[in-house]
Design an enzyme around this catalytic site. Structure first.
Site, PDB file in Angstrom:
ATOM      1  N   GLU A  19      30.008  44.242  39.353  1.00  0.00           N
ATOM      2  CA  GLU A  19      30.836  44.092  37.948  1.00  0.00           C
ATOM      3  C   GLU A  19      31.027  45.439  37.430  1.00  0.00           C
ATOM      4  O   GLU A  19      29.915  45.428  37.780  1.00  0.00           O
ATOM      5  CB  GLU A  19      30.569  42.850  37.257  1.00  0.00           C
ATOM      6  N   LYS A 294      38.412  41.732  36.278  1.00  0.00           N
ATOM      7  CA  LYS A 294      37.505  41.606  36.115  1.00  0.00           C
ATOM      8  C   LYS A 294      37.300  41.385  36.922  1.00  0.00           C
ATOM      9  O   LYS A 294      37.752  40.547  37.827  1.00  0.00           O
ATOM     10  CB  LYS A 294      37.584  40.656  34.453  1.00  0.00           C
ATOM     11  N   ASP A 295      35.213  41.424  37.099  1.00  0.00           N
ATOM     12  CA  ASP A 295      34.771  40.844  38.310  1.00  0.00           C
ATOM     13  C   ASP A 295      35.003  39.252  39.200  1.00  0.00           C
ATOM     14  O   ASP A 295      34.769  38.251  38.395  1.00  0.00           O
ATOM     15  CB  ASP A 295      33.119  41.354  38.615  1.00  0.00           C
ATOM     16  N   LYS A 296      34.345  39.560  40.129  1.00  0.00           N
ATOM     17  CA  LYS A 296      35.037  38.182  40.650  1.00  0.00           C
ATOM     18  C   LYS A 296      33.574  37.183  40.278  1.00  0.00           C
ATOM     19  O   LYS A 296      33.127  36.189  39.999  1.00  0.00           O
ATOM     20  CB  LYS A 296      34.528  37.642  42.281  1.00  0.00           C
TER      21      LYS A 296
END
Length: 662
Positions: A19, A294-296
């Site tokens: 992230e 946005k990150d997982k």
């Protein structure tokens, strides 16, 4: 201020640290906006400017499932195959058991040293902790261009007399919805679908008309009498284009064309989330827009805009989607643009920390007052034995056979089983069609390149590579720029420490200027920038300028000519601050006994009225809860690295994790 080398102190056990401050801006933006607190080539941040390269896909690039903008391929057959792939995501191969353990495979991955991440700015003693043991330990709230932090705190739907009744969501049977979807997506040879009006009233017919038109964009309806019975007949109004372009005449002129909403999601990246939403809404993903990806492996909250989909329809998704929540609806005239955000606010929990209260205090005070080196994080460079910067270097060298080989050849490291089989087939036969047949998911970079090779032939690798969407191609060369920048900033700090020196660069407006001897005291280290290599930047006037030249010369590149034969791959360069000082920094150390309990409330918890967690004065474990805000294109993992003095690479964390579990 002291500067220290990387030490051996690290995470004991590391769920993957991924992230970061995201946002990707298109290349065109870069020319207008060459800098920002964390600018990368391209525009405001990243990928293009820089969306951090996903740590999940190989070779480190996200699967090519478009969101903000879909790149079209002229090959009609390709389009049809892609549509059949649903979201471009496949479960096949996910559960395959590999002979090697993940830890064994990651022996071949990168470490921070491999990508030039070697220095720290603080002098405190590092300590260990667990980063992302639970994805709910990493929460990201987007900061909009107005400086407001996005929160999901309102699920109400704007009152609009134009909206149909709630009955539109229930009036059609599951079988009728299935037939209408197949008609809408041209999945059968039917030219229309007729739905009998069982309880024939004008009101009932109106609801059915509204349901079909709102739930299945691109379909028109009419009422027909057949042998004394009333039927609503659905049919295509304008061919395949109607699916991508919601019906214009059904949208009130007084209402803004875009519905903006806050998306709360858990354990999904932005691209995947938009594909899920578009699938349930039965629309193309390119009608959505956003300011940053946005990150997982996190809980994230961000603003999304969608063209001509009502808040009512969007809110209905809250009833049928897991790990998503939509709210804070409003109608606006304009979509969102990549890179328009001010940054992201992070709430991070590091569990089971070993540091004393004094160590934590020193580390966090240093982060607040000095900051951290603005390195590009590990996810920028991929997760396998073939780093993305190597592909980028080959592109810049115009070595197209090497580009093809690096992307497609077998490699050691963590990969899904079907990719391993695809690579083996390629190595054995050099037949792009045969290798492509091994891929159930053809939207990955490998699949796109193989399609291009099938279409254009092995002697036209440039055109074959060009089938990959532009942003994904540019990620490779931006990865190389990031690799150079990381190495150069480490040399700069090693040579001159954490103070400005004559010959350093600072920004004046949109341009970089040199610090002169008499002006040194007018600047701090937080003003100093360093260039990403390109044809439109200047380099420092001290030893680091020679270091840039030597590094590029060793890679057979001419620092004085960064223009490429193919315009897309010409690098203009950009400037990036070398030290970032986070804003809104706060922290607390809490004690807990159960490693599974959440240590703070999410937006959804607050909406549901859950009381915040209560901590005992003592517990089996201690956790550090950190809050801080970062500008776009800076990496939260690099801030956390400075606090813990740890190597954030998946290789290092995985090996530590394995050791800890034994």
């Amino acid at each position: 201020m002291e500067m220290t080398e990387m030490t051996g102190v690290s995470l004991k056990r590391g769920s993957l640290a991924v992230e970061d401050n995201d946002s990707q801006a298109p290349a065109e933006e870069a020319k207008r906006q060459k800098f920002s607190e964390g600018c990368l080539t391209k525009g405001q941040d990243g990928l293009e400017k820089n969306s951090p390269l996903s740590s999940e896909n190989v070779p480190g690039l996200p699967e090519i499932v478009s969101a903000g903008k879909i790149e079209k391929n002229s090959d009609a057959q390709l389009e049809e195959e892609e549509e059949e792939e649903e979201d471009g995501l496949s479960e096949e191969g996910e559960e395959e058991e590999e002979a090697e353990s993940f830890a064994d495979m990651m022996k071949h991955g990168l470490t921070e040293l491999d990508v030039g991440i070697t220095k720290f700015v603080s002098s405190h003693q590092g300590f260990s902790g667990i980063l992302k043991e639970r994805y709910s330990d990493f929460i990201v709230h987007e900061i909009g261009k107005d400086g407001r932090i996005s929160h999901l705190d309102d699920l109400s739907i704007p009152v609009d007399e134009e909206d149909p009744s709630e009955d539109v969501f229930t009036v059609l049977t599951a079988e009728e919805k299935q037939r209408l979807e197949e008609l809408q997506l041209f999945k059968n040879k039917e030219t229309s679908v007729a739905i009998e009006v069982v309880e024939d009233t004008k009101e009932k017919r109106t609801i059915i008309h509204q349901a079909i038109k709102s739930l299945f964009p691109g379909l028109e309806t009419k009422t027909e009498d057949r042998e004394g019975r009333k039927y609503i007949v659905a049919y295509h109004a304008a061919g395949k284009k109607a699916l991508a372009n919601p019906r214009k005449h059904s949208w009130p002129k007084s209402r803004g064309s875009y519905c903006h909403f806050v998306l709360y999601k858990e354990n999904k990246d932005t691209m995947d989330a938009i594909n899920v939403l578009s699938k349930y809404l039965r629309v193309k993903p390119n009608i959505f827009s956003y300011m940053g990806t946005k990150d997982k492996r996190a809980i994230t909250v961000q603003e999304i805009a969608v063209l001509k989909i009502t808040a009512q329809r969007l809110a209905h998704l809250n009833k049928c989607l897991m790990n998503f929540k939509l709210g804070n609806f409003s109608y606006q005239k304009n979509p969102l643009k990549l890179g328009e955000l001010q940054g992201n606010h992070f709430t991070v929990v590091l569990r089971n920390i070993t540091g004393t209260d004094d160590q934590v205090q020193q580390a966090m005070n240093s982060l607040k007052e000095i900051g951290f080196i603005n390195y590009y994080g590990m996810q920028r460079f991929g997760t396998t034995a073939v780093p993305t910067y190597q592909v980028g270097r080959a592109i810049l060298q115009n070595s197209w056979a090497e580009v093809m080989d690096l992307i497609l050849k077998p490699r050691s490291g963590a990969e899904k089983g079907y990719l391993v089989k695809c690579r083996e087939e390629w190595a054995k036969t050099k037949d792009p069609a045969a290798a492509l047949r091994k891929l159930p998911v053809k939207r990955c970079v490998e699949g796109q390149l193989l399609r291009g090779l099938s279409k254009y032939g092995m002697k036209n690798i440039v055109s074959a590579f060009g089938i990959i969407p532009r942003n994904n191609r540019l990620m490779y060369i931006h990865s190389y720029q990031s690799y150079v920048w990381n190495n150069m900033v480490s040399k700069r700090i090693e040579e001159y420490g954490l103070k400005p020196v004559p010959g350093d660069l600072v920004l004046k407006g949109a341009s970089a200027i040199y610090i002169e001897e008499e002006d040194v005291n007018n600047y701090s280290i937080h003003d100093v920038v360093m260039p990403l290599p390109g044809f439109d930047v200047i380099y420092p006037k001290h030893k680091i300028s020679d270091a840039y030249r030597e590094m590029l010369t060793a890679d057979n590149l001419d620092i004085d000519n960064m223009r490429h034969k193919i315009r897309d791959y010409s690098l203009s360069g950009a400037y990036r601050k070398i030290i970032i000082r986070p804003q809104n920094v706060s922290w607390e150390v809490v004690a807990y006994d159960d490693p599974k309990i959440p240590l703070f409330n999410t937006d959804v918890d607050n909406l549901e009225g859950k009381p915040p967690p209560v901590f005992a004065s003592e517990g089996r474990y201690r956790a550090l809860k950190m809050d801080f805000s970062l500008p776009p294109s800076t990496y939260a993992t690099m801030a956390i690295r400075e606090v813990l003095k740890m190597d954030t690479s998946i290789k290092n964390q995985t090996q530590l994790n394995t050791t800890w579990l034994r």
